[in-house]
Write a protein that holds these residues in place. Structure first.
Motif, PDB file in Angstrom:
ATOM      1  N   MET A   1       6.220   3.769   1.370  1.00  0.00           N
ATOM      2  CA  MET A   1       4.938   3.145   1.037  1.00  0.00           C
ATOM      3  C   MET A   1       4.032   4.136   0.315  1.00  0.00           C
ATOM      4  O   MET A   1       3.336   3.774  -0.623  1.00  0.00           O
TER       5      MET A   1
ATOM      6  N   LYS B   1       4.909   6.413  -1.601  1.00  0.00           N
ATOM      7  CA  LYS B   1       5.390   6.457  -2.978  1.00  0.00           C
ATOM      8  C   LYS B   1       4.916   5.217  -3.731  1.00  0.00           C
ATOM      9  O   LYS B   1       4.423   5.299  -4.850  1.00  0.00           O
ATOM     10  N   LEU B   2       5.058   4.071  -3.079  1.00  0.00           N
ATOM     11  CA  LEU B   2       4.651   2.816  -3.720  1.00  0.00           C
ATOM     12  C   LEU B   2       3.141   2.773  -3.943  1.00  0.00           C
ATOM     13  O   LEU B   2       2.656   1.987  -4.739  1.00  0.00           O
ATOM     14  N   ASN B   3       2.410   3.583  -3.173  1.00  0.00           N
ATOM     15  CA  ASN B   3       0.973   3.610  -3.364  1.00  0.00           C
ATOM     16  C   ASN B   3       0.561   4.675  -4.368  1.00  0.00           C
ATOM     17  O   ASN B   3      -0.609   5.002  -4.496  1.00  0.00           O
ATOM     18  N   GLY B   4       1.559   5.249  -5.045  1.00  0.00           N
ATOM     19  CA  GLY B   4       1.237   6.147  -6.150  1.00  0.00           C
ATOM     20  C   GLY B   4       0.919   7.571  -5.748  1.00  0.00           C
ATOM     21  O   GLY B   4       0.178   8.248  -6.438  1.00  0.00           O
ATOM     22  N   MET B   5       1.464   8.042  -4.614  1.00  0.00           N
ATOM     23  CA  MET B   5       1.266   9.459  -4.289  1.00  0.00           C
ATOM     24  C   MET B   5       2.375  10.268  -4.948  1.00  0.00           C
ATOM     25  O   MET B   5       3.494   9.798  -5.054  1.00  0.00           O
TER      26      MET B   5
ATOM     27  N   ARG C   1       0.692   2.151  -9.687  1.00  0.00           N
ATOM     28  CA  ARG C   1       0.929   1.756  -8.305  1.00  0.00           C
ATOM     29  C   ARG C   1      -0.383   1.794  -7.526  1.00  0.00           C
ATOM     30  O   ARG C   1      -1.150   2.741  -7.649  1.00  0.00           O
ATOM     31  N   LEU C   2      -0.580   0.796  -6.715  1.00  0.00           N
ATOM     32  CA  LEU C   2      -1.762   0.629  -5.879  1.00  0.00           C
ATOM     33  C   LEU C   2      -3.001   0.263  -6.676  1.00  0.00           C
ATOM     34  O   LEU C   2      -3.701  -0.673  -6.330  1.00  0.00           O
TER      35      LEU C   2
ATOM     36  N   MET D   1       1.370  -3.096  -3.139  1.00  0.00           N
ATOM     37  CA  MET D   1       2.422  -3.745  -2.377  1.00  0.00           C
ATOM     38  C   MET D   1       2.028  -3.818  -0.907  1.00  0.00           C
ATOM     39  O   MET D   1       1.514  -2.855  -0.346  1.00  0.00           O
TER      40      MET D   1
ATOM     41  N   THR E   1      -4.527   7.819   0.039  1.00  0.00           N
ATOM     42  CA  THR E   1      -4.011   7.172  -1.167  1.00  0.00           C
ATOM     43  C   THR E   1      -5.132   6.931  -2.176  1.00  0.00           C
ATOM     44  O   THR E   1      -4.923   7.017  -3.377  1.00  0.00           O
TER      45      THR E   1
ATOM     46  N   GLN F   1      -5.099  -1.330   2.811  1.00  0.00           N
ATOM     47  CA  GLN F   1      -4.661  -0.300   1.872  1.00  0.00           C
ATOM     48  C   GLN F   1      -4.328  -0.924   0.511  1.00  0.00           C
ATOM     49  O   GLN F   1      -4.710  -0.403  -0.525  1.00  0.00           O
TER      50      GLN F   1
END
Lengths: 285, 319
Positions: free
Chosen positions: A176, A178-182, B89-90, B95, B117, B163
């Motif tokens: 997650m 990663k999916l959140n762009g970290m 992303r985000l 997601m 994040t 989030q």
């Protein structure tokens, strides 16, 4: 304050950790407080009457060369602990760096690091240590000694940390992140690292134990710093001057007793931290 | 209808395995409009999760995006460089994960996780913004100081939603966000998600196989089978007059209070992606299959206003 209270409370649940930390603390305090009470000069050869059995004047007796053994313990214990912490710290530090890089990034870097580690692990470390130590023998210092030992204590940490990272990086929360762009560095540092802290603490204690053991092994063979009264060197002198058959029991038994205390203390801390890191191993109350 | 937000054109995701190439997502064309709630339905292995992972560029080896485009607000999501992907992303495409239970870092407080994040995207939140986010998903601001293990499953899922909306994305991908929750909590979560989606005017692509949930939440539905989109239509059309035989069987298999009798499933087993049948992928299980279904591949075509289906039966009718 609140944290200290909850930590002390935790120690009651985990007596192994408490007793172990207590033993290490006593040994360190022995060195720190002892320095205020005795004259460190008495740890040097020819400073007092040689070959004295323990008495009120020399609580732990004196050795062949006229060192006061109580002073030797006061000066030597912190030296040995310092080598252990330095070598363990450097070894674990390298292990953390390589383990995280190898486990998280994978691919070619992983293959190279893993291959190197697996190859080096098959090399008997004492042989390598002896050859390094005997080459640099003349000018070896406490710090150099620590580095020599550290040069061979990073492989196990690398391997075990890599294994931990391999399982952690597949966790849903890492995906997650990663999916959140970290980015990778942030994920390693902010998501993975805090999760591994108890494990790393346990590894650190293990690495320190191993480093002290390796150091004493080298020193007992005479490959340590000749001018510093470390625990291993004391044992070396006791062996060299046949303390055992000459009936000078205090000369060899006292450093051994101190080392036993140190290793039991380290073992208890490691076992206690292991319990902290793996709550599943906790006994059902 | 509103303007298109995301146009997926001819998307293909392949997995290279030792036994051949598996086409997990195959020639998918789909347009999502801004502000709509779209449900994507299909059985396990039909490629729905792979589709959304492709949009987020999270397809891992041995899988790869074999072709296609996903145009969103003028940029092709499939052609971004890694740094652009990270920024997208985000912030633009968020997601909501399937297993909220494991999707939060166990050693970080909720507030820290949300802030982490957001900081990564250069928008560090203040105390107020965090409280606002948590309240938006129906949680008390105090939750920010809790650890994940102190929360219930539903609360964790709410945190995941908080989030996902934290940077006001245009597109929210939800992968069976309620599959691990009981029905009461499911309903509350979906209502929360719906009101947030309306508030943000974001598009939600909901993936799942709970037809009841889809009927309540989505406005349009897409049905996937074997990596292909076989039917698209409004919820009304899909439930009242499904056009593809697979959809018809799917709708018929939904248990109902009115109809009594034996529960009917779809005969046969899902296809093997490594060894797909020729022609229409569904023909071996299809009760209405024609001889030429085994050789001729049907195309997705309009069968009613706003309703598309890929079945030779309709091509027949039109011809």
């Amino acid at each position: 304050m609140e944290r200290l209270r909850s930590f002390l409370y935790y120690l009651r649940e985990n007596p192994k950790l408490g007793i172990g930390l207590g033993m290490i603390a006593v040994l360190i305090l022995f060195g720190v407080v002892g320095r205020l009470l005795v004259d460190p000069g008495l740890a040097q050869p020819l400073s007092t009457t040689p070959r004295q059995a323990p008495s009120w004047e020399h609580l732990f007796g004196t050795d062949d060369a006229g060192r006061d053994l109580l002073t030797v313990m006061v000066v030597g214990m912190p030296l040995t602990i310092r080598i252990g912490f330095l070598a363990g710290g450097v070894g674990l530090g390298l292990g953390i760096l390589l383990g995280f890089v190898s486990g998280y990034l994978g691919g070619k870097i992983d293959t190279v690091i893993r291959g190197t580690v697996d190859t080096l692990l098959t090399v008997p470390s004492l042989v390598v240590l002896i050859s390094i130590a005997s080459t640099v023998r003349e000018e070896i210092s406490i710090e150099l000694m620590a580095l020599v030992v550290a040069s061979l204590s990073w492989m196990w940490p690398t391997r075990t940390i890599r294994a931990q990272v391999l399982t952690l990086r597949e966790r849903a929360y890492v995906q997650m992140a990663k999916l959140n762009g970290m980015n990778s560095f942030e994920i390693i540092w902010k998501e993975l690292f805090p999760n591994l802290l108890p494990y790393l603490a346990a590894s650190f204690v293990g690495a320190v134990s191993w480093a002290i053991l390796a150091t004493i092994g080298l020193e007992a063979l005479g490959l340590g710093p000749q001018n510093e009264p470390t625990m291993g060197m004391t044992i070396y002198w006791a062996i060299t001057f046949s303390a055992l058959i000459r009936g000078m029991w205090w000369w060899w038994s006292i450093p051994i007793a101190f080392l036993v205390l140190l290793f039991v203390g380290l073992f208890l801390v490691a076992a206690g931290l292991d319990e902290l890191a793996n709550p599943k191993q906790r006994r059902a109350v | 209808m509103a303007s298109p937000l995301l146009e997926i054109r001819d998307l293909r995701v392949h997995f290279e395995t030792r036994r051949g190439v598996a086409r997990a997502v195959n020639e998918v064309d789909l347009t999502l409009y801004s502000g709509e709630r779209f449900g994507l339905v299909g059985e396990s292995g039909s490629g729905k999760t792979t589709l959304i992972l492709a949009l987020l560029r999270m397809i891992k080896k041995p899988g790869f995006i074999a072709g296609g485009k996903a145009l969103m607000e003028g940029t092709d999501l499939l052609a971004l460089d890694p740094e652009q992907v990270r920024q997208t992303r985000l912030a633009r495409v968020a997601m909501i994960p399937q297993g909220a239970m494991n999707s939060l870092n166990p050693v970080l407080r909720i507030g820290e996780q949300l802030a982490l994040t957001m900081r990564e995207h250069g928008q560090p939140p203040g105390e107020g913004r965090l409280a606002e986010l948590l309240q938006a998903v129906g949680l008390k601001p105090e939750v920010a100081r809790r650890y994940p293990h102190e929360l219930s499953g539903g609360m964790k899922q709410r945190v995941c939603i908080a989030q996902a909306i934290s940077l006001k994305p245009r597109l929210i991908l939800a992968d069976e966000p309620t599959s691990a929750l009981d029905v009461v909590v499911q309903r509350q979560i979906m209502q929360t998600l719906r009101s947030l989606q309306e508030g943000l005017d974001a598009t939600v692509l909901l993936v799942g196989h709970d037809m009841g949930l889809m009927a309540q939440f989505a406005q349009r539905l897409g049905i996937m089978y074997g990596g292909k989109l076989v039917e698209v239509g409004t919820v009304e059309q899909i439930f009242r007059s499904p056009q593809h035989p697979y959809t018809q069987l799917l709708i018929a298999s939904i248990p109902s209070f009115e109809k009594k009798g034996e529960f009917k499933g779809i005969p046969g087993v899902g296809l093997s992606l490594l060894n797909p049948p020729g022609g229409c992928l569904f023909h071996p299980r299809c009760p209405k299959a024609l001889p030429r279904c085994a050789s001729q591949e049907p195309q997705l075509r309009e069968v009613a206003p706003q309703q598309l289906a890929s079945c030779l039966l309709h091509e027949e009718a039109q011809a």
